[in-house]
Design an enzyme around this catalytic site. Structure first.
Site, PDB file in Angstrom:
ATOM      1  N   TYR A  99     -15.680  20.769  30.939  1.00  9.38           N
ATOM      2  CA  TYR A  99     -15.418  19.400  30.492  1.00  9.38           C
ATOM      3  C   TYR A  99     -14.465  18.701  31.446  1.00  9.38           C
ATOM      4  O   TYR A  99     -13.776  19.326  32.252  1.00  9.38           O
ATOM      5  CB  TYR A  99     -14.868  19.377  29.057  1.00  9.38           C
ATOM      6  CG  TYR A  99     -13.439  19.849  28.940  1.00  9.38           C
ATOM      7  CD1 TYR A  99     -12.383  18.952  28.977  1.00  9.38           C
ATOM      8  CD2 TYR A  99     -13.141  21.203  28.787  1.00  9.38           C
ATOM      9  CE1 TYR A  99     -11.070  19.387  28.872  1.00  9.38           C
ATOM     10  CE2 TYR A  99     -11.845  21.642  28.688  1.00  9.38           C
ATOM     11  CZ  TYR A  99     -10.807  20.728  28.725  1.00  9.38           C
ATOM     12  OH  TYR A  99      -9.512  21.167  28.628  1.00  9.38           O
ATOM     13  N   CYS A 100     -14.461  17.384  31.347  1.00  9.66           N
ATOM     14  CA  CYS A 100     -13.539  16.528  32.103  1.00  9.66           C
ATOM     15  C   CYS A 100     -13.106  15.428  31.136  1.00  9.66           C
ATOM     16  O   CYS A 100     -13.133  15.639  29.927  1.00  9.66           O
ATOM     17  CB  CYS A 100     -14.225  15.971  33.357  1.00  9.66           C
ATOM     18  SG  CYS A 100     -15.690  14.976  32.995  1.00  9.66           S
ATOM     19  N   ASP A 101     -12.739  14.268  31.643  1.00  5.61           N
ATOM     20  CA  ASP A 101     -12.318  13.183  30.756  1.00  5.61           C
ATOM     21  C   ASP A 101     -13.477  12.617  29.933  1.00  5.61           C
ATOM     22  O   ASP A 101     -13.359  12.427  28.737  1.00  5.61           O
ATOM     23  CB  ASP A 101     -11.667  12.042  31.547  1.00  5.61           C
ATOM     24  CG  ASP A 101     -10.255  12.388  31.990  1.00  5.61           C
ATOM     25  OD1 ASP A 101      -9.525  13.010  31.204  1.00  5.61           O
ATOM     26  OD2 ASP A 101      -9.895  12.040  33.124  1.00  5.61           O
ATOM     27  N   GLY A 103     -17.115  13.463  30.783  1.00  3.97           N
ATOM     28  CA  GLY A 103     -18.348  14.235  30.876  1.00  3.97           C
ATOM     29  C   GLY A 103     -19.149  14.037  32.146  1.00  3.97           C
ATOM     30  O   GLY A 103     -20.195  14.662  32.307  1.00  3.97           O
ATOM     31  N   LEU A 127     -13.200  15.164  27.149  1.00  2.00           N
ATOM     32  CA  LEU A 127     -12.002  15.250  26.308  1.00  2.00           C
ATOM     33  C   LEU A 127     -11.838  13.993  25.452  1.00  2.00           C
ATOM     34  O   LEU A 127     -11.287  14.059  24.352  1.00  2.00           O
ATOM     35  CB  LEU A 127     -10.755  15.470  27.177  1.00  2.00           C
ATOM     36  CG  LEU A 127      -9.482  15.804  26.419  1.00  2.00           C
ATOM     37  CD1 LEU A 127      -9.603  17.148  25.714  1.00  2.00           C
ATOM     38  CD2 LEU A 127      -8.279  15.819  27.347  1.00  2.00           C
TER      39      LEU A 127
END
Length: 159
Positions: A99-101, A103, A127
């Site tokens: 995951y990242c901020d 997607g 996130l």
């Protein structure tokens, strides 16, 4: 009538406008379709984490990770993933939740992680979706995040 005349005179502009609007909707769908990762919702991600046997991988930078991350997540920024593949290959887990901020960066990471031969899951919405769903995050204490950033910058802790 004036509007219709405008559309007729500027038909090429109208086509570009409609096509670009359609791509705003379609581009994320196209990316997900050709991604080696399976997109998962926050509920599905929670189930995967609770079942165990999964590596939770945060591909954001160290400062973002310190500000808040999923529990038990390890931080490997996107730029460093290729260099960490041998370490990830050694881990016994067969699944990776990345995951990242939002997607999108994690989709790029998934393409690299596919080389591991493990099942890759991408958290849809990243996130942001996780926190919007009211799910808990952990924060790295300030002292630990300073040590991490100093190591990343090559500064020594010894004086």
């Amino acid at each position: 009538m004036e509007f219709l005349d405008f559309l007729i005179k500027n038909w090429a502009l109208v086509i570009v406008f409609v096509a670009s609007g359609a791509m705003l909707f379609l581009w994320p769908q196209i990316q997900n379709r050709f991604s080696p990762a399976t997109g998962v919702t926050t509920l599905e991600a929670t189930r995967l984490i609770n079942a165990g046997g999964i590596i939770v991988l945060d591909v954001r930078d160290a400062a973002s990770y310190a500000a808040g991350h999923l529990g038990k997540a390890i931080n490997i920024p996107l730029a460093e993933i290729r260099g960490k593949l041998p370490d990830l290959r050694k881990k016994p887990m067969k699944n990776i939740l990345v995951y990242c901020d939002r997607g999108q960066k994690s989709l790029s990471a998934a393409k690299i992680l596919a080389e591991l031969g493990k099942t890759i899951h991408n958290l849809k919405g990243g996130l942001t979706a996780w926190t919007d769903a009211g799910l808990p995050i952990e924060k790295t204490p300030e002292k630990a995040s300073k040590k991490t950033s100093e190591k990343a910058n090559g500064k020594s802790q010894n004086k």
